[in-house]
Design an enzyme around this catalytic site. Structure first.
Site, short mmCIF file in Angstrom:
data_model
loop_
_atom_site.label_atom_id
_atom_site.label_comp_id
_atom_site.label_asym_id
_atom_site.label_seq_id
_atom_site.Cartn_x
_atom_site.Cartn_y
_atom_site.Cartn_z
N ARG A 51 -13.96 -83.30 -82.26
CA ARG A 51 -14.87 -83.02 -83.37
C ARG A 51 -14.18 -82.50 -84.62
NH1 ARG A 51 -17.31 -83.00 -78.91
NH2 ARG A 51 -15.38 -82.00 -78.32
N THR A 52 -13.30 -81.52 -84.45
CA THR A 52 -12.76 -80.86 -85.64
C THR A 52 -11.93 -81.84 -86.45
OG1 THR A 52 -12.73 -78.84 -84.35
CG2 THR A 52 -11.54 -78.80 -86.44
N LYS A 80 11.56 -82.36 -81.19
CA LYS A 80 13.03 -82.26 -81.23
C LYS A 80 13.46 -80.82 -81.49
CE LYS A 80 13.05 -86.55 -83.84
NZ LYS A 80 13.31 -86.98 -85.23
N ARG A 101 -4.47 -77.17 -86.49
CA ARG A 101 -4.83 -76.56 -85.19
C ARG A 101 -3.55 -76.38 -84.40
NH1 ARG A 101 -9.50 -78.43 -81.11
NH2 ARG A 101 -10.66 -77.34 -82.75
N HIS A 129 -11.63 -69.63 -85.28
CA HIS A 129 -11.99 -71.02 -85.58
C HIS A 129 -13.00 -70.95 -86.73
CE1 HIS A 129 -12.56 -75.22 -85.22
NE2 HIS A 129 -12.84 -75.33 -83.93
N1 CP Z 1 -15.66 -77.56 -81.46
C1 CP Z 1 -14.39 -78.02 -81.45
O1 CP Z 1 -13.45 -77.36 -81.93
O2 CP Z 1 -14.24 -79.22 -80.82
P1 CP Z 1 -12.88 -80.03 -80.72
O3 CP Z 1 -11.96 -79.21 -79.83
O4 CP Z 1 -13.23 -81.35 -80.12
O5 CP Z 1 -12.30 -80.14 -82.10
#
Ligand code: CP
Length: 302
Positions: A51-52, A80, A101, A129
């Site tokens: 999603r993100t 590496k 991320r 998050h």
């Molecule tokens: N909600 C969320 O962070 O989903 P993903 O891990 O799929 O990005």
């Protein structure tokens, strides 16, 4: 918000949260706008995501911007031995904004200190998050008509769940009453409860999901995150601690909505999906509009 980093949800003020939600509503009405056509945005995903990453990339494409990045750090020079410091130094030569991320807590803050362009944290380990929180707030506002004085249940992995940590900090600005439901091993960490103590907000902690559900405005379910456990036996003990089923929602307020950042494993039975209380797939769609708002505010085009 122009040129600000968004590493922790506390990097933005309450007024800035509300401005993002206002912009998200504008983008929901008009999701195709050619306002990022001179911008390149880098999406660096050192940890899996559906999603993100896809909602950020959908948001960028919808606003006419261009994306460079990766979804598998195994195919980059990190494999590496290149450090995060050097990777970010490089990428900030190529892009106007970095979305990252990473599995390590604090990695997004490090990136923001090294980068010459703004950094948006798309999840750093069990820490924060913040863009998920803003889309959660947009979902709460849309379904409840207000952010003020709500009763929010947070259920499941409250220890490692970065989404609930960010959401608690943001919603503590709106006189929320929190109910923390978790196994003893996965309780909300003391540092977050201290935030509530310092501003005098009430919260309840328990293990039984069935208690008080009729009081809930929002039930925020979370996945027990196998990838955060060092002890597989501990994970096995708690992994199915909570499974929300449709009949459990019978006495709930009509307006109550079930949210989940997703992915789910077992914690929401599929029989909830067609209940009027289910909102988690709509919540994920709201991520596109909210991320359009975040990008355009930080890039200064809105
Ligand atoms: N909600 C969320 O962070 O989903 P993903 O891990 O799929 O990005």
């Amino acid at each position: 918000m122009k040129n600000k980093n968004l590493v922790s949800i506390t990097d933005f003020t309450k007024a800035e949260y509300l401005r993002i939600l206002e912009l998200a509503a504008e983008f929901e009405k008009q999701p195709r706008q050619d306002i990022l056509n001179s911008y390149v945005i880098s999406t660096l995903f050192f940890e899996p995501s559906t999603r993100t990453r896809l909602s950020f990339e959908t948001a960028i494409n919808g606003l006419g911007g261009r994306v460079v990045g990766f979804s598998d750090s195994g195919a980059t020079s990190a494999s590496k031995g290149e450090t995060l410091h050097d990777t970010i130094k490089m990428v900030s030569n190529y892009a106007d904004l970095i979305v990252m991320r990473h599995p390590l807590e604090g990695s997004a803050r490090l990136a923001s200190e090294v980068s010459s362009v703004p950094v948006v944290n798309a999840g750093d380990g069990a820490n924060q998050h913040p863009t998920q929180t803003l889309l959660d707030m947009y979902s709460i506002l849309k379904t409840q008509g207000t952010l003020e004085n709500l009763r929010i249940f947070m259920v499941g992995d409250l220890k490692y769940g970065r989404t609930v940590h960010s959401l608690l900090q943001a919603m503590s600005k709106f006189n929320t009453t929190f109910y923390f439901i978790s196994p003893d091993e996965l309780k909300m960490p003391p540092a977050y409860k201290l935030v509530l103590d310092e501003i005098g907000l009430n919260y309840y902690e328990g293990r039984d999901l069935n208690e008080f559900l009729d009081e809930a405005d929002i039930i925020y379910m979370t996945r027990v995150q196998q990838e955060r456990f060092t002890d597989p036996i501990e994970y096995e003990r708690v992994k199915n601690a909570y499974i929300l089923r449709r009949e459990m929602l019978d006495g709930c307020k009509k307006t109550m909505k079930v949210l989940h950042p997703l992915p789910r494993v077992n914690e929401i039975h599929t029989d909830v999906d067609d209940s009027p209380h289910a909102y988690y797939f709509d919540q994920a769609r709201n991520g596109v509009y909210t991320r359009m708002a975040i990008l355009s505010a930080i890039l200064g085009v809105k």
